[in-house]
Design a protein around this motif. Structure first.
Motif, PDB file in Angstrom:
ATOM      1  N   LEU A  11       0.837  -1.202   0.000  1.00 25.05           N
ATOM      2  CA  LEU A  11       0.000   0.000   0.000  1.00 25.05           C
ATOM      3  C   LEU A  11       0.876   1.258   0.000  1.00 25.05           C
ATOM      4  O   LEU A  11       0.616   2.225  -0.725  1.00 25.05           O
ATOM      5  CB  LEU A  11      -0.917  -0.007   1.238  1.00 25.05           C
ATOM      6  CG  LEU A  11      -1.843   1.186   1.380  1.00 25.05           C
ATOM      7  CD1 LEU A  11      -2.851   1.233   0.232  1.00 25.05           C
ATOM      8  CD2 LEU A  11      -2.585   1.152   2.715  1.00 25.05           C
ATOM      9  N   GLN A  12       1.918   1.217   0.838  1.00 24.36           N
ATOM     10  CA  GLN A  12       2.804   2.394   0.919  1.00 24.36           C
ATOM     11  C   GLN A  12       3.466   2.673  -0.426  1.00 24.36           C
ATOM     12  O   GLN A  12       3.599   3.820  -0.831  1.00 24.36           O
ATOM     13  CB  GLN A  12       3.877   2.183   1.998  1.00 24.36           C
ATOM     14  CG  GLN A  12       4.890   3.326   2.028  1.00 24.36           C
ATOM     15  CD  GLN A  12       5.804   3.293   3.238  1.00 24.36           C
ATOM     16  OE1 GLN A  12       5.499   3.865   4.261  1.00 24.36           O
ATOM     17  NE2 GLN A  12       6.925   2.601   3.111  1.00 24.36           N
ATOM     18  N   CYS A  14       2.237   2.111  -3.318  1.00 21.20           N
ATOM     19  CA  CYS A  14       1.205   2.756  -4.148  1.00 21.20           C
ATOM     20  C   CYS A  14       1.006   4.213  -3.709  1.00 21.20           C
ATOM     21  O   CYS A  14       0.986   5.124  -4.536  1.00 21.20           O
ATOM     22  CB  CYS A  14      -0.105   1.970  -4.023  1.00 21.20           C
ATOM     23  SG  CYS A  14      -1.499   2.756  -4.835  1.00 21.20           S
ATOM     24  N   ASP A  15       0.903   4.416  -2.393  1.00 18.21           N
ATOM     25  CA  ASP A  15       0.676   5.777  -1.870  1.00 18.21           C
ATOM     26  C   ASP A  15       1.841   6.703  -2.194  1.00 18.21           C
ATOM     27  O   ASP A  15       1.654   7.892  -2.462  1.00 18.21           O
ATOM     28  CB  ASP A  15       0.472   5.730  -0.346  1.00 18.21           C
ATOM     29  CG  ASP A  15      -0.945   5.273   0.002  1.00 18.21           C
ATOM     30  OD1 ASP A  15      -1.823   5.323  -0.890  1.00 18.21           O
ATOM     31  OD2 ASP A  15      -1.170   4.879   1.168  1.00 18.21           O
ATOM     32  N   ILE A  18       1.406   7.821  -5.692  1.00 14.81           N
ATOM     33  CA  ILE A  18       0.342   8.841  -5.776  1.00 14.81           C
ATOM     34  C   ILE A  18       0.900  10.183  -5.308  1.00 14.81           C
ATOM     35  O   ILE A  18       0.678  11.228  -5.918  1.00 14.81           O
ATOM     36  CB  ILE A  18      -0.888   8.447  -4.913  1.00 14.81           C
ATOM     37  CG1 ILE A  18      -1.570   7.214  -5.503  1.00 14.81           C
ATOM     38  CG2 ILE A  18      -1.878   9.611  -4.809  1.00 14.81           C
ATOM     39  CD1 ILE A  18      -2.712   6.665  -4.661  1.00 14.81           C
ATOM     40  N   LEU A 160      -3.642   4.782 -10.183  1.00 19.08           N
ATOM     41  CA  LEU A 160      -3.188   4.436  -8.828  1.00 19.08           C
ATOM     42  C   LEU A 160      -4.320   4.545  -7.820  1.00 19.08           C
ATOM     43  O   LEU A 160      -4.484   3.692  -6.948  1.00 19.08           O
ATOM     44  CB  LEU A 160      -2.023   5.351  -8.417  1.00 19.08           C
ATOM     45  CG  LEU A 160      -0.701   5.128  -9.155  1.00 19.08           C
ATOM     46  CD1 LEU A 160       0.226   6.319  -8.997  1.00 19.08           C
ATOM     47  CD2 LEU A 160      -0.018   3.858  -8.638  1.00 19.08           C
ATOM     48  N   VAL A 161      -5.104   5.613  -7.963  1.00 13.72           N
ATOM     49  CA  VAL A 161      -6.211   5.833  -7.026  1.00 13.72           C
ATOM     50  C   VAL A 161      -7.237   4.703  -7.146  1.00 13.72           C
ATOM     51  O   VAL A 161      -7.819   4.255  -6.154  1.00 13.72           O
ATOM     52  CB  VAL A 161      -6.852   7.218  -7.282  1.00 13.72           C
ATOM     53  CG1 VAL A 161      -8.188   7.350  -6.581  1.00 13.72           C
ATOM     54  CG2 VAL A 161      -5.903   8.325  -6.814  1.00 13.72           C
ATOM     55  N   GLU A 163      -6.521   1.694  -8.091  1.00 14.05           N
ATOM     56  CA  GLU A 163      -5.863   0.471  -7.619  1.00 14.05           C
ATOM     57  C   GLU A 163      -5.899   0.383  -6.083  1.00 14.05           C
ATOM     58  O   GLU A 163      -5.989  -0.701  -5.505  1.00 14.05           O
ATOM     59  CB  GLU A 163      -4.404   0.501  -8.132  1.00 14.05           C
ATOM     60  CG  GLU A 163      -3.440  -0.463  -7.498  1.00 14.05           C
ATOM     61  CD  GLU A 163      -3.461  -1.837  -8.165  1.00 14.05           C
ATOM     62  OE1 GLU A 163      -4.349  -2.049  -8.996  1.00 14.05           O
ATOM     63  OE2 GLU A 163      -2.619  -2.665  -7.816  1.00 14.05           O
ATOM     64  N   ARG A 164      -5.859   1.518  -5.428  1.00 11.86           N
ATOM     65  CA  ARG A 164      -5.643   1.584  -3.979  1.00 11.86           C
ATOM     66  C   ARG A 164      -6.632   0.771  -3.127  1.00 11.86           C
ATOM     67  O   ARG A 164      -6.191   0.033  -2.231  1.00 11.86           O
ATOM     68  CB  ARG A 164      -5.625   3.046  -3.521  1.00 11.86           C
ATOM     69  CG  ARG A 164      -5.016   3.222  -2.135  1.00 11.86           C
ATOM     70  CD  ARG A 164      -5.011   4.659  -1.682  1.00 11.86           C
ATOM     71  NE  ARG A 164      -4.317   4.797  -0.415  1.00 11.86           N
ATOM     72  CZ  ARG A 164      -4.859   4.604   0.772  1.00 11.86           C
ATOM     73  NH1 ARG A 164      -6.145   4.249   0.854  1.00 11.86           N
ATOM     74  NH2 ARG A 164      -4.154   4.733   1.880  1.00 11.86           N
ATOM     75  N   THR A 168      -5.949  -2.061   0.185  1.00 11.09           N
ATOM     76  CA  THR A 168      -6.272  -1.896   1.614  1.00 11.09           C
ATOM     77  C   THR A 168      -7.112  -3.064   2.124  1.00 11.09           C
ATOM     78  O   THR A 168      -7.270  -3.236   3.335  1.00 11.09           O
ATOM     79  CB  THR A 168      -7.053  -0.589   1.875  1.00 11.09           C
ATOM     80  OG1 THR A 168      -8.220  -0.597   1.065  1.00 11.09           O
ATOM     81  CG2 THR A 168      -6.216   0.638   1.569  1.00 11.09           C
ATOM     82  N   GLU A 180      -1.858   5.391   7.957  1.00  8.21           N
ATOM     83  CA  GLU A 180      -2.243   6.592   7.203  1.00  8.21           C
ATOM     84  C   GLU A 180      -1.837   7.876   7.928  1.00  8.21           C
ATOM     85  O   GLU A 180      -1.427   8.850   7.303  1.00  8.21           O
ATOM     86  CB  GLU A 180      -3.751   6.588   6.912  1.00  8.21           C
ATOM     87  CG  GLU A 180      -4.057   5.695   5.715  1.00  8.21           C
ATOM     88  CD  GLU A 180      -5.529   5.504   5.437  1.00  8.21           C
ATOM     89  OE1 GLU A 180      -6.356   5.867   6.302  1.00  8.21           O
ATOM     90  OE2 GLU A 180      -5.846   4.965   4.350  1.00  8.21           O
TER      91      GLU A 180
END
Ligand SMILES: [Zn+2]
Length: 242
Positions: A11-12, A14-15, A18, A160-161, A163-164, A168, A180
């Motif tokens: 997740l990180q 991906c974030d 973004i 990406l958004v 995919e997020r 999670t 977060e």
């Protein structure tokens, strides 16, 4: 590695992408503004040189007129001088003619210096014009890529958004919230590695106990200095040297 931690790391990743894309998007208007400023500056230099040249041309023309007036005056004096029979008047005209001739000489000197300035200004203008052309070309290239870059970045962010939410899935609510919060406050690095017993977030040494706890992979371990979530490196030797 703890399954939750593994998911958070994905997740990180991906974030972070973004975040990078968003920062790049935010920088685009500033880039455009800076280009616009550069264009304006180059144009200003050119305008100033052109304005000064117009001024010089105007003044040179005016001085030509002044000389003409003085020459006509001298001709009139000469005619009057020939017509007069009085000695004093004759001498007075002689004097007036000398004064007018001196003024013409002064004006001609001023013209000469203005012409010299015009000449050097013409060189400056050529330089300013060349610099302006180069600047416009350079900036034109940058500006022409901005729209395309913006489009690509927006598209990438959208991917990406979307995919997020998939990433999670299956992460416990409180883990996710903790992550977060950290991601926001630590500017994109919530989970970091321990390398050679050092937290790679704050670059402070962590205790052996922390290293061991992270290595045990039983629970989420935080750095006691910066609060980031830690995961261990695989280097046994470092641990043995402790
Ligand atoms: Zn730390």
């Amino acid at each position: 590695m703890l399954p939750a931690l593994e998911k958070l790391l994905v997740l990180q990743h991906c974030d972070q992408q973004i975040r990078d894309v968003t920062l790049a998007l935010e920088a685009l208007p500033r880039e455009k503004e800076s280009c616009d400023r550069d264009v304006a500056r180059a144009a200003q230099r050119l305008d100033a040189a052109q304005a000064r040249r117009r001024e010089l041309e105007k003044e040179l023309k005016k001085l030509d007129g002044d000389i003409l007036v003085k020459k006509e005056q001298i001709n009139r004096y000469k005619t009057q001088q020939l017509e007069t029979r009085k000695n004093e008047e004759y001498t007075a005209f002689l004097h007036e003619i000398a004064v007018a001739q001196k003024m013409i000489a002064e004006v001609e000197e001023r013209q000469l210096s203005l012409m010299e300035e015009t000449e050097s200004l013409t060189q400056d203008l050529e330089t300013a014009q060349a610099a302006h052309d180069v600047e416009l070309k350079r900036i034109g290239k940058i500006l022409s890529t901005l729209d395309g870059r913006r489009e690509n970045l927006l598209k990438r962010r959208e991917e990406l958004v979307q995919e997020r939410p998939r990433l999670t899935g299956g992460i416990e609510e409180d883990f996710l919230e903790r992550y977060e919060r950290l991601f926001k406050s630590k500017e994109g690095s919530a989970i970091v590695q321990i390398e050679n017993n050092v937290c790679m977030g704050c670059h402070m040494k962590v205790t052996t106990q922390t290293v061991l706890a992270a290595r045990a992979e039983k629970e989420m371990i935080s750095c006691s200095q910066c609060g980031r979530i830690l995961y261990n490196d695989e280097d046994d030797l470092v641990l043995q040297r402790e």
